[in-house]
Structure formats: C-alpha cells, structure tokens
Design an enzyme around this catalytic site. Structure first.
Site, mmCIF file in Angstrom:
data_model
loop_
_atom_site.group_PDB
_atom_site.id
_atom_site.type_symbol
_atom_site.label_atom_id
_atom_site.label_comp_id
_atom_site.label_asym_id
_atom_site.label_seq_id
_atom_site.Cartn_x
_atom_site.Cartn_y
_atom_site.Cartn_z
ATOM 1 N N GLY A 1 23.120 -3.666 -14.081
ATOM 2 C CA GLY A 1 22.844 -2.848 -12.983
ATOM 3 C C GLY A 1 24.139 -1.935 -12.845
ATOM 4 O O GLY A 1 24.981 -2.227 -13.233
ATOM 5 N N CYS A 2 23.855 -1.021 -11.907
ATOM 6 C CA CYS A 2 24.925 0.031 -11.424
ATOM 7 C C CYS A 2 25.845 -0.803 -10.710
ATOM 8 O O CYS A 2 27.191 -0.682 -11.219
ATOM 9 C CB CYS A 2 24.147 1.070 -10.872
ATOM 10 S SG CYS A 2 23.104 0.784 -9.311
ATOM 11 N N PHE A 3 25.549 -1.515 -9.561
ATOM 12 C CA PHE A 3 26.651 -2.056 -8.994
ATOM 13 C C PHE A 3 27.348 -3.209 -9.789
ATOM 14 O O PHE A 3 28.437 -3.370 -9.700
ATOM 15 C CB PHE A 3 25.993 -2.636 -7.736
ATOM 16 C CG PHE A 3 25.780 -1.948 -6.334
ATOM 17 C CD1 PHE A 3 26.827 -1.042 -6.024
ATOM 18 C CD2 PHE A 3 24.758 -1.949 -5.698
ATOM 19 C CE1 PHE A 3 26.934 -0.311 -4.658
ATOM 20 C CE2 PHE A 3 24.604 -1.241 -4.511
ATOM 21 C CZ PHE A 3 25.682 -0.359 -4.047
#
Length: 324
Positions: A134-136
């Site tokens: 995921g990005c975070f």
C-alpha cells in the site's frame, strides 16, 4: 518483449501503469480490461495519452498473457481470480490489499510474496505472484525498516502522514471533490488505518515485538504524494542514525537518504523515496516522501515486474520530478 495485461485500467493506478508500460523497453501492453469503458479508447479515461496510443479498453481477457496487473478495488482481486483462470505461466501482480497479509498470502494454491523490494528483493526475483504494498505502508516502512533491522524500535513510534486526494481512488466521494478538499486538511482513521497490518508484519520480520505504531493519516489539499514523519526514542548520535540508514539502503535503486531537508515535490511523478533524519533530545525524526501512485503503487509494481523477469530494476522508471 513480454505481453502484459491490465485489469481495471480506467483508474489512477491503471493509468499510471499504462503510461510507464508504453515507454518500457521490455514490455508491451496486450490488453487493458475495463467493464465500464469497453470499446472506448484508453485516452477517453486518460486524456494525457491522446495521440500517444490507439489502445482501446476491452472486456476480453487473454488468460495466457505473460504478466497481468490487477488494479481492482480492495476485495475484488479475489473475485476476479475466482472467475478467471490464468495459465500456470502467467505472473500476477496485485495492487489491492487482498493478499498482503501473511494469513491471505496463499490463494488458490498461489503464494503471493509481499512486494517491497528494499526488504524482499531476493524473494521477489523468484516469485510468480506479488502482493504490491500500500501507499502509506511503503512510505512508513521505508522510514522504519533500518531501525527495525537494528532492533531499535523498542518504544511507541508516532507517525503522521499526509496524502494527496488520488490516494482515495478515482471515484468521487464527499472528502475528495475539489470544493471540500481545496484549502482544507483533515485526519481520518486515526490509529486504525488498514495499512498498519502489513507494516507491522514487515517490521516483525526484522525485529521481534517492535514498539506500537501510533499512526495518524491526514488528507492533504493536493493531488498526489505522501509526506510521512515518524519519531521515536533513539539514544545514538545523528551520525549513527545516518550511517545506519545509508548502510541499509546502500543497494537500493530508488530509496535515498539525504542530509538535506526534503519536500514532496522532489518525488512526485517519480518512483523515488527520499528520507531525511533529524535528532532532538534522544528522539529521532525520520521523514520520508513518495509519490503515492508510483513508489506507493504502480511504479513499485513495475519495479517488481522488472525484478521478477530479470530486467534492469530501473527499466521504464527513470522518471523526472516536477519541482517547479
């Protein structure tokens, strides 16, 4: 040239994959699947591609393609794979969260490897199925992995990270439309964000029982990028910290540690992660910056593809930031 398919090509991550793959030296797009835009040109969803490609969206799936990217909403990749049986030779890179956690990593006999190259490069090189981070999760893990490797995450880690509106996907919502987001900042999902699971699994692969992550996600009033700040107790010197981080990332192609303060524009539109360290009274502040759609999604997926297929890791990813 390998043949590549994209499932869910009308969204942000699908669009970024198309842009990169059109200029990739070793890959060619075989099809871009979309149920909502079948028969329409790809440029109807991604206007910046006008004149650059005549590709059309299709409802037909080539089940023998060399590699397929799944750019579907969370929970939909499992449904798609239940309905479509790709050949045993087809490699799969999933950009949802369906297979990121250890408990979900095996599906239909397929073992999905967590695709964070800075941590699992050797496994990715041998993998057939990848769960893209995921990005975070990408921004936060890259900020913390060196300390976990050294066994130094022994107390709570406080993380504040602000993300652009593209992190919420292409479908409009009450907190993504311009009138609400512009000139506005707000937090959401405090201490409970869904990316915490994959972050904790990566950290515990390096350090048993690391400190608890107190994560506060922030909606920013800009389109793309993540700036994350993480701080925790550190009893060494700042030079010790820089040495630790620089040694951990010495072989990393896209993650760079700098002694100069960083800002978001340095990495937007690139597959780079920039990291800066600051110490204050036995507290180490780690700042990381990534583009949520590239190093946090599609760029990292291409990086994983390159590793899986033995291409140069940076192929197709020598992208330029727009700093002005």
């Amino acid at each position: 040239m390998i043949k590549v398919g994209i499932i869910g090509g009308s969204g942000y991550t699908g669009g970024e994959l198309i842009r990169i793959l059109l200029n990739h030296p070793n890959a060619e797009i075989d099809f871009v699947f979309s149920t909502t835009r079948a028969g329409k040109q790809v440029s109807s969803a991604h206007a910046d591609l006008t004149g650059l490609t005549n590709l059309e969206f299709t409802e037909n799936v080539n089940l023998t393609v060399d590699l397929v990217f799944l750019c579907l909403g969370h929970g939909n990749s499992t449904n798609f794979l239940n309905d479509h049986s790709f050949s045993n030779n087809t490699k799969i890179i999933d950009l949802s969260n369906d297979f990121r956690l250890n408990d979900d990593a095996v599906f239909q006999g397929k073992e999905f490897i967590y695709g964070l190259p800075e941590l699992f490069k050797s496994k990715i090189q041998k993998a057939q199925y990848i769960a893209n981070p995921g990005c975070f999760a990408s921004a936060i893990q890259l900020a913390l992995l060196p300390m976990a490797k050294a066994g130094l995450l022994n107390e709570d880690i406080h993380v504040n990270a602000v993300t652009g509106s593209t992190g919420a996907g292409v479908s409009p919502s009450g907190t993504t439309h311009f009138s609400w987001r512009n000139n506005n900042v707000s937090w959401y999902k405090p201490f409970t964000h869904q990316h915490l699971g994959e972050i904790n699994e990566s950290l515990t692969s390096l350090q048993e029982n690391p400190g608890k992550i107190m994560f506060l996600p922030i909606r920013g009033n800009f389109s793309r990028g993540i700036l994350a700040t993480a701080y925790t107790t550190f009893k060494g010197s700042l030079e010790d910290a820089f040495s630790l981080f620089q040694d951990f990332y010495k072989e990393a192609k896209f993650t760079h540690v700098t002694k100069e303060p960083i800002h978001l524009k340095q990495v937007v539109n690139t597959n780079q992660c920039h990291i800066h360290l600051h110490e204050h009274e036995n507290t180490l502040l780690v700042t990381s910056a990534v583009d949520n759609l590239l190093k946090g999604a599609s760029g990292q997926a291409i990086q994983n593809m390159n590793l899986m297929l033995g291409f140069e890791e940076t192929a197709g990813l020598n992208l330029k930031a727009g700093v002005f």
